[in-house]
Design a protein around this motif. Structure first.
Motif, PDB file in Angstrom:
ATOM      1  N   PRO A  52       0.818  -1.225   0.000  1.00 48.46           N
ATOM      2  CA  PRO A  52       0.000   0.000   0.000  1.00 48.46           C
ATOM      3  C   PRO A  52       0.848   1.270   0.000  1.00 48.46           C
ATOM      4  O   PRO A  52       0.526   2.226  -0.709  1.00 48.46           O
ATOM      5  N   LYS A  53       1.941   1.276   0.751  1.00 49.82           N
ATOM      6  CA  LYS A  53       2.806   2.460   0.799  1.00 49.82           C
ATOM      7  C   LYS A  53       3.399   2.763  -0.573  1.00 49.82           C
ATOM      8  O   LYS A  53       3.399   3.923  -1.027  1.00 49.82           O
ATOM      9  N   ASP A  54       3.909   1.729  -1.237  1.00 49.92           N
ATOM     10  CA  ASP A  54       4.519   1.930  -2.556  1.00 49.92           C
ATOM     11  C   ASP A  54       3.481   2.352  -3.591  1.00 49.92           C
ATOM     12  O   ASP A  54       3.730   3.263  -4.396  1.00 49.92           O
ATOM     13  N   LEU A  55       2.319   1.695  -3.570  1.00 44.93           N
ATOM     14  CA  LEU A  55       1.292   2.017  -4.559  1.00 44.93           C
ATOM     15  C   LEU A  55       0.731   3.414  -4.329  1.00 44.93           C
ATOM     16  O   LEU A  55       0.434   4.133  -5.283  1.00 44.93           O
ATOM     17  N   CYS A  56       0.629   3.813  -3.077  1.00 46.79           N
ATOM     18  CA  CYS A  56       0.152   5.159  -2.762  1.00 46.79           C
ATOM     19  C   CYS A  56       1.067   6.206  -3.391  1.00 46.79           C
ATOM     20  O   CYS A  56       0.590   7.183  -3.990  1.00 46.79           O
ATOM     21  N   GLU A  57       2.357   6.007  -3.288  1.00 45.24           N
ATOM     22  CA  GLU A  57       3.304   6.962  -3.865  1.00 45.24           C
ATOM     23  C   GLU A  57       3.230   6.951  -5.387  1.00 45.24           C
ATOM     24  O   GLU A  57       3.301   8.007  -6.038  1.00 45.24           O
ATOM     25  N   ILE A  58       3.075   5.768  -5.969  1.00 44.23           N
ATOM     26  CA  ILE A  58       2.982   5.661  -7.427  1.00 44.23           C
ATOM     27  C   ILE A  58       1.746   6.405  -7.938  1.00 44.23           C
ATOM     28  O   ILE A  58       1.823   7.198  -8.887  1.00 44.23           O
ATOM     29  N   ILE A  59       0.602   6.148  -7.315  1.00 49.21           N
ATOM     30  CA  ILE A  59      -0.637   6.786  -7.753  1.00 49.21           C
ATOM     31  C   ILE A  59      -0.578   8.297  -7.524  1.00 49.21           C
ATOM     32  O   ILE A  59      -1.064   9.089  -8.341  1.00 49.21           O
ATOM     33  N   TYR A  60       0.056   8.697  -6.433  1.00 47.56           N
ATOM     34  CA  TYR A  60       0.218  10.130  -6.169  1.00 47.56           C
ATOM     35  C   TYR A  60       1.003  10.802  -7.302  1.00 47.56           C
ATOM     36  O   TYR A  60       0.646  11.885  -7.769  1.00 47.56           O
TER      37      TYR A  60
ATOM     38  N   ALA B  37      -5.192   9.406  -3.628  1.00 45.79           N
ATOM     39  CA  ALA B  37      -4.364  10.588  -3.927  1.00 45.79           C
ATOM     40  C   ALA B  37      -5.171  11.529  -4.807  1.00 45.79           C
ATOM     41  O   ALA B  37      -6.035  11.095  -5.576  1.00 45.79           O
ATOM     42  N   ASP B  38      -4.891  12.837  -4.670  1.00 45.76           N
ATOM     43  CA  ASP B  38      -5.548  13.797  -5.553  1.00 45.76           C
ATOM     44  C   ASP B  38      -4.541  14.844  -6.047  1.00 45.76           C
ATOM     45  O   ASP B  38      -3.396  14.889  -5.589  1.00 45.76           O
ATOM     46  N   HIS B  39      -4.978  15.677  -6.980  1.00 49.58           N
ATOM     47  CA  HIS B  39      -4.085  16.647  -7.617  1.00 49.58           C
ATOM     48  C   HIS B  39      -3.763  17.828  -6.698  1.00 49.58           C
ATOM     49  O   HIS B  39      -2.914  18.653  -7.030  1.00 49.58           O
ATOM     50  N   LEU B  40      -4.419  17.879  -5.537  1.00 53.00           N
ATOM     51  CA  LEU B  40      -4.150  18.957  -4.579  1.00 53.00           C
ATOM     52  C   LEU B  40      -3.025  18.601  -3.605  1.00 53.00           C
ATOM     53  O   LEU B  40      -2.663  19.400  -2.755  1.00 53.00           O
ATOM     54  N   GLY B  41      -2.499  17.381  -3.726  1.00 55.98           N
ATOM     55  CA  GLY B  41      -1.395  16.961  -2.859  1.00 55.98           C
ATOM     56  C   GLY B  41      -1.797  16.056  -1.722  1.00 55.98           C
ATOM     57  O   GLY B  41      -0.954  15.630  -0.923  1.00 55.98           O
ATOM     58  N   ASN B  42      -3.084  15.722  -1.616  1.00 54.86           N
ATOM     59  CA  ASN B  42      -3.544  14.807  -0.565  1.00 54.86           C
ATOM     60  C   ASN B  42      -3.297  13.360  -0.977  1.00 54.86           C
ATOM     61  O   ASN B  42      -3.530  12.991  -2.129  1.00 54.86           O
ATOM     62  N   LYS B  43      -2.834  12.559  -0.058  1.00 53.26           N
ATOM     63  CA  LYS B  43      -2.636  11.132  -0.318  1.00 53.26           C
ATOM     64  C   LYS B  43      -2.659  10.386   1.006  1.00 53.26           C
ATOM     65  O   LYS B  43      -2.458  10.976   2.078  1.00 53.26           O
ATOM     66  N   GLY B  44      -2.911   9.090   0.943  1.00 54.99           N
ATOM     67  CA  GLY B  44      -2.932   8.321   2.182  1.00 54.99           C
ATOM     68  C   GLY B  44      -3.330   6.874   1.974  1.00 54.99           C
ATOM     69  O   GLY B  44      -3.637   6.438   0.863  1.00 54.99           O
ATOM     70  N   ILE B  45      -3.295   6.131   3.069  1.00 56.32           N
ATOM     71  CA  ILE B  45      -3.628   4.705   3.091  1.00 56.32           C
ATOM     72  C   ILE B  45      -4.741   4.498   4.103  1.00 56.32           C
ATOM     73  O   ILE B  45      -4.706   5.047   5.205  1.00 56.32           O
ATOM     74  N   CYS B  46      -5.738   3.714   3.741  1.00 53.91           N
ATOM     75  CA  CYS B  46      -6.826   3.373   4.660  1.00 53.91           C
ATOM     76  C   CYS B  46      -6.852   1.856   4.829  1.00 53.91           C
ATOM     77  O   CYS B  46      -7.084   1.129   3.864  1.00 53.91           O
ATOM     78  N   PRO B  47      -6.587   1.337   6.044  1.00 52.55           N
ATOM     79  CA  PRO B  47      -6.588  -0.115   6.233  1.00 52.55           C
ATOM     80  C   PRO B  47      -7.990  -0.702   6.108  1.00 52.55           C
ATOM     81  O   PRO B  47      -8.985  -0.004   6.334  1.00 52.55           O
ATOM     82  N   ALA B  48      -8.047  -1.968   5.736  1.00 48.13           N
ATOM     83  CA  ALA B  48      -9.335  -2.654   5.636  1.00 48.13           C
ATOM     84  C   ALA B  48      -9.859  -2.990   7.034  1.00 48.13           C
ATOM     85  O   ALA B  48      -9.082  -3.126   7.986  1.00 48.13           O
ATOM     86  N   LYS B  49     -11.185  -3.125   7.150  1.00 48.85           N
ATOM     87  CA  LYS B  49     -11.791  -3.570   8.405  1.00 48.85           C
ATOM     88  C   LYS B  49     -11.569  -5.063   8.570  1.00 48.85           C
ATOM     89  O   LYS B  49     -11.622  -5.825   7.603  1.00 48.85           O
ATOM     90  N   LYS B  50     -11.282  -5.505   9.787  1.00 46.07           N
ATOM     91  CA  LYS B  50     -11.068  -6.931  10.045  1.00 46.07           C
ATOM     92  C   LYS B  50     -12.416  -7.595  10.313  1.00 46.07           C
ATOM     93  O   LYS B  50     -12.978  -7.457  11.389  1.00 46.07           O
ATOM     94  N   VAL B  51     -12.952  -8.266   9.297  1.00 47.73           N
ATOM     95  CA  VAL B  51     -14.251  -8.934   9.399  1.00 47.73           C
ATOM     96  C   VAL B  51     -14.146 -10.325   8.788  1.00 47.73           C
ATOM     97  O   VAL B  51     -13.190 -10.635   8.072  1.00 47.73           O
ATOM     98  N   THR B  52     -15.134 -11.159   9.069  1.00 43.95           N
ATOM     99  CA  THR B  52     -15.187 -12.504   8.489  1.00 43.95           C
ATOM    100  C   THR B  52     -15.766 -12.421   7.082  1.00 43.95           C
ATOM    101  O   THR B  52     -16.868 -11.889   6.892  1.00 43.95           O
ATOM    102  N   VAL B  53     -15.034 -12.912   6.105  1.00 43.11           N
ATOM    103  CA  VAL B  53     -15.456 -12.813   4.703  1.00 43.11           C
ATOM    104  C   VAL B  53     -16.387 -13.956   4.350  1.00 43.11           C
ATOM    105  O   VAL B  53     -16.067 -15.126   4.557  1.00 43.11           O
ATOM    106  N   ARG B  54     -17.560 -13.596   3.822  1.00 42.14           N
ATOM    107  CA  ARG B  54     -18.504 -14.607   3.343  1.00 42.14           C
ATOM    108  C   ARG B  54     -18.617 -14.574   1.821  1.00 42.14           C
ATOM    109  O   ARG B  54     -18.643 -15.602   1.169  1.00 42.14           O
ATOM    110  N   ASP B  55     -18.729 -13.374   1.249  1.00 40.13           N
ATOM    111  CA  ASP B  55     -18.853 -13.212  -0.197  1.00 40.13           C
ATOM    112  C   ASP B  55     -18.384 -11.803  -0.538  1.00 40.13           C
ATOM    113  O   ASP B  55     -18.920 -10.827  -0.027  1.00 40.13           O
ATOM    114  N   THR B  56     -17.381 -11.707  -1.397  1.00 44.79           N
ATOM    115  CA  THR B  56     -16.800 -10.386  -1.708  1.00 44.79           C
ATOM    116  C   THR B  56     -17.552  -9.645  -2.805  1.00 44.79           C
ATOM    117  O   THR B  56     -17.244  -8.481  -3.075  1.00 44.79           O
ATOM    118  N   THR B  57     -18.542 -10.284  -3.439  1.00 42.21           N
ATOM    119  CA  THR B  57     -19.270  -9.617  -4.515  1.00 42.21           C
ATOM    120  C   THR B  57     -19.958  -8.354  -4.013  1.00 42.21           C
ATOM    121  O   THR B  57     -20.663  -8.378  -3.011  1.00 42.21           O
TER     122      THR B  57
END
Length: 311
Positions: A201-209, A232-252
């Motif tokens: 996520p850190k590397d991809l965040c910088e790439i997308i920024y 990331a946006d063109h105003l200089g904002n960027k960041g990482i948001c972690p996923a919620k830890k939940v039990t996966v039943r169906d990702t659709t």
């Protein structure tokens, strides 16, 4: 008018194995038929936050098409601009493994060009008083151009959702005019002709920024499954948001719910980081069930300072 959502309706045919899934074998299991499609899911997710979105789409001129409309109306979606046309809906055939992850799929897209006629006829009525616009980024380019013209005329934000990035990338010059594009890491790789599958996520965040800063698009959010999402946006904002830890039943539908939450946040006065948090919460609520859409929330549960009567 609320948020206007434009795109296709699909019938999702979903297969779930009873035992360990064998790709080349005959797997016993159960099959479900569910109303689907990225845009249809997004508009129902938005409605489930007690908002009042409007849907521009096409359904079959059949009992199944009527059922799609009735369900959306029960969720208080404005279906005034949903057209009924023979073979108006697409089909998505999907098979899931024992972990609830997608093992393979095939989709058949419908012809959405009749939407262009509706926009040409009633565009001012539809877009003048709307709060924002959600548009499938892989829809016909003529439709995208018409929507962008109205968005500029009435100063409305346009948010892009992805159904098929291989098609969407052919409209790359048009997507650069969107206010925000939401996709997963595989789709981001297709968009920028690079491989992001092993990026952190850190590397991809910088790439997308860097990509966004170079003017590739105004802002972009990339979901990374269990690794969370980056933005990331063109105003200089960027960041990482972690996923919620939940039990996966169906990702659709998780990505669609994420997009709905992000759109709601950006439409109703949240900054990009807070809007991503809302999207993450809605996505987590979907993957814990076999439904394609999120359960009902009140706007204040998502930190939105608004009453239902505002919508």
């Amino acid at each position: 008018m609320g948020i206007v959502v434009i795109g296709a309706v699909f019938v999702d045919i979903k297969g779930f194995p009873l035992d360990a899934y064998i790709p080349t074998g005959r797997n016993a299991g159960h099959i479900k038929y569910i109303h689907g499609g990225v845009s249809r899911n997004v508009v129902e997710d938005i409605a489930n936050i007690e908002l009042r979105p409007t849907f521009l789409s096409i359904v079959d001129d059949s009992a199944l098409g009527e059922d799609v409309i009735r369900k959306l109306q029960r969720h208080k979606v404005n279906t005034e601009y949903v057209q009924k046309i023979p073979e108006g809906m697409g089909t998505w055939l999907a098979v899931f493994d024992n972990d609830g992850d997608l093992a393979g799929s095939i989709s058949q897209r419908p012809n959405l060009m009749p939407i262009l006629g509706l926009i040409n006829e009633k565009g001012d009525e539809i877009f003048k008083d709307c709060d924002s616009i959600v548009l499938e980024a892989d829809i016909d380019p003529e439709i995208i151009k018409a929507v962008l013209d109205y968005s500029k005329k009435y100063n409305k934000k346009v948010f892009g959702v992805i159904s098929n990035m291989t098609l969407a990338v052919e409209r790359r010059d048009l997507l650069q005019q969107f206010d925000c594009l939401v996709c997963n890491e595989l789709e981001a790789g297709i968009f920028f002709a690079e491989n992001y599958s092993k990026k952190s996520p850190k590397d991809l965040c910088e790439i997308i920024y860097q990509k966004v800063s170079a003017g590739a698009i105004k802002s972009m959010v990339v979901t990374m499954g269990s690794k969370g999402s980056i933005y990331a946006d063109h105003l200089g904002n960027k960041g990482i948001c972690p996923a919620k830890k939940v039990t996966v039943r169906d990702t659709t539908g998780a990505g669609d719910a994420f997009c709905a939450g992000l759109t709601i946040g950006l439409t109703y006065r949240k900054d990009l980081s807070d809007a991503v948090e809302i999207g993450t919460k809605l996505a987590a609520s979907v993957i814990t069930s076999s439904e394609n859409v999120c359960p009902r929330f009140l706007p204040r549960e998502l930190g939105l300072d608004m009453d239902v009567s505002d919508c």
